[in-house]
Design an enzyme around this catalytic site. Structure first.
Site, PDB file in Angstrom:
ATOM      1  N   HIS A  84       5.572  -7.497  -6.545  1.00 41.78           N
ATOM      2  CA  HIS A  84       5.470  -6.839  -5.243  1.00 41.78           C
ATOM      3  C   HIS A  84       4.381  -7.508  -4.431  1.00 41.78           C
ATOM      4  CE1 HIS A  84       6.448  -3.332  -2.723  1.00 41.78           C
ATOM      5  NE2 HIS A  84       5.260  -3.581  -2.214  1.00 41.78           N
ATOM      6  N   ASP A 163       6.765   8.214   0.273  1.00 41.37           N
ATOM      7  CA  ASP A 163       6.338   6.901   0.768  1.00 41.37           C
ATOM      8  C   ASP A 163       7.287   6.387   1.837  1.00 41.37           C
ATOM      9  OD1 ASP A 163       4.608   4.503   0.701  1.00 41.37           O
ATOM     10  OD2 ASP A 163       6.499   3.554   0.142  1.00 41.37           O
ATOM     11  N   ARG A 170       3.312   4.975   9.218  1.00 41.06           N
ATOM     12  CA  ARG A 170       2.154   4.073   9.284  1.00 41.06           C
ATOM     13  C   ARG A 170       2.484   2.833  10.100  1.00 41.06           C
ATOM     14  NH1 ARG A 170       1.450   2.642   3.546  1.00 41.06           N
ATOM     15  NH2 ARG A 170      -0.216   1.300   4.233  1.00 41.06           N
ATOM     16  N   SER A 185       0.713   3.440  -1.840  1.00 37.05           N
ATOM     17  CA  SER A 185       2.108   3.215  -1.455  1.00 37.05           C
ATOM     18  C   SER A 185       2.790   2.260  -2.431  1.00 37.05           C
ATOM     19  CB  SER A 185       2.136   2.642  -0.027  1.00 37.05           C
ATOM     20  OG  SER A 185       3.341   1.987   0.237  1.00 37.05           O
ATOM     21  N   LYS A 189       5.457   3.485  -5.784  1.00 41.38           N
ATOM     22  CA  LYS A 189       6.825   2.952  -5.890  1.00 41.38           C
ATOM     23  C   LYS A 189       7.014   2.222  -7.215  1.00 41.38           C
ATOM     24  CE  LYS A 189       6.855   0.726  -1.948  1.00 41.38           C
ATOM     25  NZ  LYS A 189       6.155   0.972  -0.699  1.00 41.38           N
TER      26      LYS A 189
HETATM   27  N1  URA Z   1       3.688  -2.755   1.046  1.00 35.68           N
HETATM   28  C1  URA Z   1       3.937  -1.488   0.630  1.00 35.68           C
HETATM   29  O1  URA Z   1       4.841  -1.240  -0.165  1.00 35.68           O
HETATM   30  N2  URA Z   1       3.158  -0.507   1.116  1.00 35.68           N
HETATM   31  C2  URA Z   1       2.157  -0.735   1.972  1.00 35.68           C
HETATM   32  O2  URA Z   1       1.502   0.192   2.340  1.00 35.68           O
HETATM   33  C3  URA Z   1       1.901  -2.059   2.400  1.00 35.68           C
HETATM   34  C4  URA Z   1       2.681  -3.057   1.916  1.00 35.68           C
END
Ligand code: URA
Length: 432
Positions: A84, A163, A170, A185, A189
């Site tokens: 990620h 999220d 956001r 966040s 996930k």
């Molecule tokens: N990527 C994400 O999944 N969440 C964030 O807040 C910023 C980048």
């Protein structure tokens, strides 16, 4: 019963909220009982005041508790790996890393997000492939990882719904680039989405949410701690985002570049990052290899064509047309030329990201539609020599007017100086 206005006020004034208060706020927002305007104000208070470690852990737990969780490892009887990124300009890394590690025999299952601000999102890129479905059910996701070795999907409505809502809010309230919010966040996930091992790519520099190595390290440490608490093996790469990654910025353009990279014809900086991420992922997988062997296997999968084979099977499995010619193409290609000779000493990632966004490749508001064909292709990057009149970049645009408007933005991204700048590696540090 919480009173959101009171929590906003206390956070605004620098107080620490309890785990119960944060949990109820997040869950009430997810149910629709707290309106966007109050959550926006709360996010802005967090942006200025930050969250303590305890609050960040509580926020992450609350987001996970807002929906279902998957246990990939149990479903497959294998260790599933994931990567990620915190988001950058031209960041299509997962699109190339996934098929390569899957070709090496490590199952790759990933839930991805959409673009935030001037950065593009993996889902938006994948949706430029005609027919590609990003919305699989959890059963379809698990079955595809078992059968094809790879699936990249959107967050299902049932996983971390908090999220999904907060991320979109956001994005349009200037509250993305806050360490605790990003850490919670991403890790909510990852933890709910079920991989056993995770490589995190924390972008640092002008085009990243983390502008300096110090803040990037802080984010990396927070995410590592969240991973540890949840029993996930996690490694963080801190990588350069002072200039865009690779040559292409824009959805279909980036898909093409990711495929080129899977076939061994990618840009040098992007290829290096992809192979490095693959080496770390393979070392964390259940294949029993170290990083050096992981890298060798990743390189082999690119050269022997097995990674490209997985790419085709993966795209087809999600309903997409794997033929590169099926990708949309912008009707206008407009060249941006250098006004002087010298070396590119700076190539601002944010400026290029904004130019791509203004061409239609990103969203300015939650409801905006994306134009998958448009974007910017960089012909010259930091350190390259240029002569006056050389092409610096190509703008792929819907019409002449939008191309003309983006020229100055892209020109302003470039600084041409007399001396070549010092070389900067793409991977700046690794934290484990
Ligand atoms: N990527 C994400 O999944 N969440 C964030 O807040 C910023 C980048």
């Amino acid at each position: 019963m919480i009173r959101p206005a009171e929590l906003i006020q206390r956070k605004r004034d620098g107080a620490e909220l309890s785990a119960e208060e944060l949990s109820e706020l997040v869950l009430s927002y997810t149910r629709g009982d707290v309106p966007d305007y109050q959550m926006s104000a709360f996010l802005m208070a967090v942006y200025f005041r930050g969250l303590s470690h305890a609050e960040t852990f509580a926020l992450t737990d609350a987001m996970i508790a807002s929906g279902e969780t998957i246990d990939f490892g149990a479903a497959l009887g294998r260790k599933v790996v994931d990567k990620h990124s915190t988001g950058g300009v031209g960041d299509k890394t997962s699109l190339a890393v996934g098929p390569i590690v899957a070709a090496c025999g490590a199952p790759f299952g990933k839930m991805s997000g959409r673009g935030l601000g001037h950065t593009g999102g993996t889902l938006d890129k994948l949706e430029s492939i005609p027919g590609f479905r990003v919305e699989l059910t959890v059963d379809e996701l698990v079955a595809q990882v078992r059968e094809v070795g790879i699936a990249i999907v959107g967050q299902t409505a049932t996983l971390v719904p908090a999220d999904k809502l907060l991320y979109a809010l956001r994005d349009v309230t200037a509250t993305v680039d806050e360490v605790s919010l990003i850490a919670a966040s991403i890790m909510a996930k990852k933890i709910a989405g079920g991989p056993d091992a995770i490589v995190l790519d924390v972008k640092v520099g002008d085009g990243a949410f983390m502008r300096t190595l110090d803040v990037a390290r802080e984010l990396a440490e927070t995410m590592l701690e969240l991973g540890r608490r949840a029993g996930r093996e996690t490694v963080c790469l801190l990588t350069d985002m002072d200039q865009p990654l690779g040559w292409a910025v824009g959805n279909a353009l980036e898909v093409r570049e990711a495929l080129d990279t899977v076939c061994g014809k990618g840009p040098p900086d992007f290829t290096e990052l992809v192979l490095s991420a693959c080496a770390h992922l393979l070392a964390l997988s259940d294949l029993g290899v170290d990083e050096e062997e992981g890298r060798r296997r990743a390189e082999q999968a690119v050269t022997d064509g097995s990674a490209a084979g997985v790419w085709r099977r993966w795209i087809a499995a999600q309903g997409g047309d794997p033929d590169e010619d099926a990708l949309p193409v912008a009707p206008i290609v407009h060249e941006v030329v250098a006004a002087s000779s010298g070396y590119v000493t700076r190539l601002g990632a944010t400026a290029v990201g904004m130019a791509a966004l203004h061409l239609g490749a990103g969203r300015a508001s939650k409801e905006d539609e994306i134009d998958h064909a448009v974007g910017v292709v960089l012909d010259r990057k930091r350190g390259d020599a240029v002569d006056e009149g050389d092409v610096l970049a190509e703008l792929h645009a819907r019409d002449e007017a939008s191309a003309a408007a983006a020229v100055d933005e892209v020109l302003a991204a470039y600084t041409i100086g007399e001396e070549a700048p010092p070389a900067r590696p793409i991977v700046l540090d690794v934290i484990a």
